[in-house]
Motif scaffolding. Sequence first.
Motif, PDB file in Angstrom:
ATOM      1  N   THR A 230       0.808  -1.232  -0.094  1.00 36.34           N
ATOM      2  CA  THR A 230       0.044   0.036  -0.012  1.00 36.34           C
ATOM      3  C   THR A 230       0.632   1.325  -0.042  1.00 36.34           C
ATOM      4  N   SER A 231       2.235   1.296  -0.023  1.00 35.69           N
ATOM      5  CA  SER A 231       2.926   2.190  -0.228  1.00 35.69           C
ATOM      6  C   SER A 231       2.910   3.283  -1.268  1.00 35.69           C
ATOM      7  N   ASP A 232       2.888   4.519  -1.160  1.00 33.40           N
ATOM      8  CA  ASP A 232       2.808   5.371  -1.766  1.00 33.40           C
ATOM      9  C   ASP A 232       4.297   5.830  -2.117  1.00 33.40           C
ATOM     10  N   GLU A 233       5.361   5.612  -1.557  1.00 31.79           N
ATOM     11  CA  GLU A 233       6.753   5.688  -1.940  1.00 31.79           C
ATOM     12  C   GLU A 233       7.082   5.564  -3.477  1.00 31.79           C
ATOM     13  N   PRO A 234       7.668   6.507  -3.954  1.00 34.11           N
ATOM     14  CA  PRO A 234       7.441   6.402  -5.670  1.00 34.11           C
ATOM     15  C   PRO A 234       8.466   5.250  -6.130  1.00 34.11           C
ATOM     16  N   VAL A 235       9.456   4.902  -5.525  1.00 37.69           N
ATOM     17  CA  VAL A 235      10.124   3.789  -6.041  1.00 37.69           C
ATOM     18  C   VAL A 235       9.391   2.349  -5.896  1.00 37.69           C
ATOM     19  N   VAL A 236       8.688   2.321  -4.717  1.00 35.04           N
ATOM     20  CA  VAL A 236       7.843   1.083  -4.442  1.00 35.04           C
ATOM     21  C   VAL A 236       6.644   1.094  -5.451  1.00 35.04           C
ATOM     22  N   ALA A 237       6.173   2.089  -5.349  1.00 41.11           N
ATOM     23  CA  ALA A 237       4.858   2.281  -6.273  1.00 41.11           C
ATOM     24  C   ALA A 237       5.079   1.833  -7.894  1.00 41.11           C
ATOM     25  N   GLN A 238       6.389   2.344  -8.127  1.00 44.82           N
ATOM     26  CA  GLN A 238       6.862   2.147  -9.498  1.00 44.82           C
ATOM     27  C   GLN A 238       6.961   0.703  -9.774  1.00 44.82           C
ATOM     28  N   PHE A 239       7.818   0.157  -8.779  1.00 42.79           N
ATOM     29  CA  PHE A 239       8.201  -1.098  -8.977  1.00 42.79           C
ATOM     30  C   PHE A 239       6.974  -2.196  -8.793  1.00 42.79           C
ATOM     31  N   LEU A 240       6.062  -1.822  -8.135  1.00 43.37           N
ATOM     32  CA  LEU A 240       4.916  -2.919  -7.921  1.00 43.37           C
ATOM     33  C   LEU A 240       4.089  -2.624  -9.110  1.00 43.37           C
ATOM     34  N   SER A 241       3.917  -1.725  -9.711  1.00 39.24           N
ATOM     35  CA  SER A 241       2.904  -1.436 -10.777  1.00 39.24           C
ATOM     36  C   SER A 241       3.846  -1.596 -12.212  1.00 39.24           C
ATOM     37  N   GLY A 242       5.078  -1.895 -12.055  1.00 41.39           N
ATOM     38  CA  GLY A 242       5.764  -2.284 -13.221  1.00 41.39           C
ATOM     39  C   GLY A 242       5.919  -1.091 -14.572  1.00 41.39           C
ATOM     40  N   ARG A 243       5.899   0.298 -13.811  1.00 39.19           N
ATOM     41  CA  ARG A 243       5.678   1.386 -14.829  1.00 39.19           C
ATOM     42  C   ARG A 243       7.355   1.985 -14.989  1.00 39.19           C
ATOM     43  N   ARG A 244       7.331   2.532 -16.229  1.00 37.17           N
ATOM     44  CA  ARG A 244       8.603   3.240 -16.739  1.00 37.17           C
ATOM     45  C   ARG A 244       8.722   4.472 -15.941  1.00 37.17           C
ATOM     46  N   GLU A 245       7.546   5.156 -15.654  1.00 35.09           N
ATOM     47  CA  GLU A 245       7.843   6.526 -14.990  1.00 35.09           C
ATOM     48  C   GLU A 245       8.132   6.201 -13.486  1.00 35.09           C
ATOM     49  N   GLY A 246       8.918   6.999 -12.955  1.00 33.79           N
ATOM     50  CA  GLY A 246       9.446   6.667 -11.588  1.00 33.79           C
ATOM     51  C   GLY A 246      11.180   6.721 -11.538  1.00 33.79           C
ATOM     52  N   PRO A 247      11.371   6.579 -10.212  1.00 33.26           N
ATOM     53  CA  PRO A 247      12.945   6.762  -9.971  1.00 33.26           C
ATOM     54  C   PRO A 247      13.834   5.888 -10.495  1.00 33.26           C
ATOM     55  N   ILE A 248      13.260   4.659 -10.924  1.00 30.01           N
ATOM     56  CA  ILE A 248      13.763   3.363 -11.441  1.00 30.01           C
ATOM     57  C   ILE A 248      13.969   3.341 -12.813  1.00 30.01           C
ATOM     58  N   GLY A 249      15.343   3.425 -13.532  1.00 29.40           N
ATOM     59  CA  GLY A 249      15.431   3.493 -15.043  1.00 29.40           C
ATOM     60  C   GLY A 249      15.910   2.132 -15.482  1.00 29.40           C
ATOM     61  N   MET A 250      16.315   2.359 -16.774  1.00 35.08           N
ATOM     62  CA  MET A 250      16.762   1.318 -17.506  1.00 35.08           C
ATOM     63  C   MET A 250      17.831   0.663 -17.012  1.00 35.08           C
ATOM     64  N   SER A 251      18.897   1.754 -16.730  1.00 36.07           N
ATOM     65  CA  SER A 251      20.215   1.280 -16.079  1.00 36.07           C
ATOM     66  C   SER A 251      20.093   1.373 -14.657  1.00 36.07           C
ATOM     67  N   GLU A 252      18.941   0.722 -14.355  1.00 32.81           N
ATOM     68  CA  GLU A 252      18.549   0.585 -12.795  1.00 32.81           C
ATOM     69  C   GLU A 252      18.320   2.160 -12.121  1.00 32.81           C
ATOM     70  N   GLU A 253      18.814   3.190 -12.243  1.00 33.73           N
ATOM     71  CA  GLU A 253      18.695   4.442 -11.600  1.00 33.73           C
ATOM     72  C   GLU A 253      18.868   5.613 -12.467  1.00 33.73           C
ATOM     73  N   LYS A 254      17.763   6.446 -12.648  1.00 34.76           N
ATOM     74  CA  LYS A 254      17.745   7.525 -13.340  1.00 34.76           C
ATOM     75  C   LYS A 254      18.501   8.626 -13.319  1.00 34.76           C
ATOM     76  N   ASP A 255      18.810   9.279 -13.996  1.00 37.24           N
ATOM     77  CA  ASP A 255      19.541  10.625 -13.722  1.00 37.24           C
ATOM     78  C   ASP A 255      18.739  11.691 -13.312  1.00 37.24           C
ATOM     79  N   ALA A 256      19.219  12.617 -12.324  1.00 34.69           N
ATOM     80  CA  ALA A 256      18.284  13.445 -11.825  1.00 34.69           C
ATOM     81  C   ALA A 256      17.587  14.304 -13.015  1.00 34.69           C
ATOM     82  N   ALA A 257      18.243  14.467 -14.188  1.00 32.75           N
ATOM     83  CA  ALA A 257      17.185  15.549 -15.229  1.00 32.75           C
ATOM     84  C   ALA A 257      15.959  14.731 -15.691  1.00 32.75           C
ATOM     85  N   THR A 258      16.191  13.280 -15.925  1.00 31.06           N
ATOM     86  CA  THR A 258      15.212  12.676 -16.562  1.00 31.06           C
ATOM     87  C   THR A 258      13.796  12.626 -15.459  1.00 31.06           C
TER      88      THR A 258
END
Length: 347
Positions: A230-258
């Motif tokens: 039930t967490s709305d922490e962005p990294v958790v929510a992104q992971f659990l919903s399998g979305r591209r949008e969020g802190p997790i990027g293709m190379s695992e972690e996105k850069d700040a600009a993206t």
Amino acid sequence: MGTEVVVEGLTKSFGKQNVWQDVSLTLPAGEVSVMLGPSGTGKTVFLKSIIGLLKPERGRVLIDGVDMVNSPERDIYETRKLFGLMFQDGALFGSMSLFDNIAFPLREHTRKKESEIRRIVMERMEMVGLVGAEGKLPGEISGGMRKRAGLARALVLDPQIILCDEPDSGLDPVRTAYLSQLLIDLNAQIDATMLIVTHNLDIAATVPDNMGMLFRRNLVTFGPREVLLTSDEPVVAQFLSGRREGPIGMSEEKDAATLAREQRTPAPYAPRTLAPQLEPSPGLPSRAAVPRRRERVLALLPGLPEPARAAILRSYAPAGPPAGTVGGPVGGPVGGPVNGAVGGAAS
Ligand SMILES: Nc1ncnc2c1ncn2[C@@H]1O[C@H](COP(=O)(O)OP(=O)(O)O)[C@@H](O)[C@H]1O
Ligand SMILES: [Mg+2]
């Protein structure tokens, strides 16, 4: 009953590369826990640290009074016998039959007679649904069967703690569903403490009592499954919903600009409804950990976030009589509705 595993302030680096730092959590005795995390976040390193195969620079892993990081190697070796390990690739010997693969730890670590070995191996093969495949070579069977053979091998020494590293990798969704049920059924039958590393969302949603997530060298959280789900922490929510949008990027972690660009156009997170946790298949004993977990989690309630608290209370609310049931609730199964779980072992 399984053995509790207490991890305190664990920090692991390879040279200058810090894998994770200050990880603390407790795997409650006999409960099933899942550790999530993107690839490369150190989940396998974490499992190897728990069994003392890798040495973190700081922290402790306490099992029955033995510290798997700092105790004498002899004590660590003895305590390691409490573990059953299921590796990512099954790790079977290609030239050995399934029977010999599963018997291997017994022949290696015990002086049991061949008749006794046969009894144990056949019992474990039955538990994972592999009866009839004793003579097959690993190369002759499906990936799902190889996984189950790896699991059977992890079980022959009667482990009190079972560690599974991505047991679902390479399995299709149907086989993964069978595997999820198998993990719960095993827990009901042997009451071992279990830690499953995975990024499979279906396993995460339906199997564990507890869940944690490693991300950016930290344990994001670890606790009752409802907290992460039930967490709305962005990294958790992104992971659990399998979305591209969020802190997790293709190379695992996105850069700040993206990240900043995405945050200007936030995508709505879909609300997540919690799937019920799997129940043991019909005919099996109920899980001994369930009442222990209920007591433990209810004591934690005041400190939990509101959505998690609500979800836990809902899950523990007495199940009302489902509409249209015949016979009413008296004498029905304890603990709410039983899933229509399929027994036996297909695939
Ligand atoms: N024996 C090792 N020596 C050096 N680096 C390692 C070793 N094992 C793992 N690593 C590094 O530690 C990080 C975490 O790896 P791993 O635990 O395998 O991640 P995960 O299982 O989450 O995908 C990776 O960057 C990996 O390259
Ligand atoms: Mg790994």
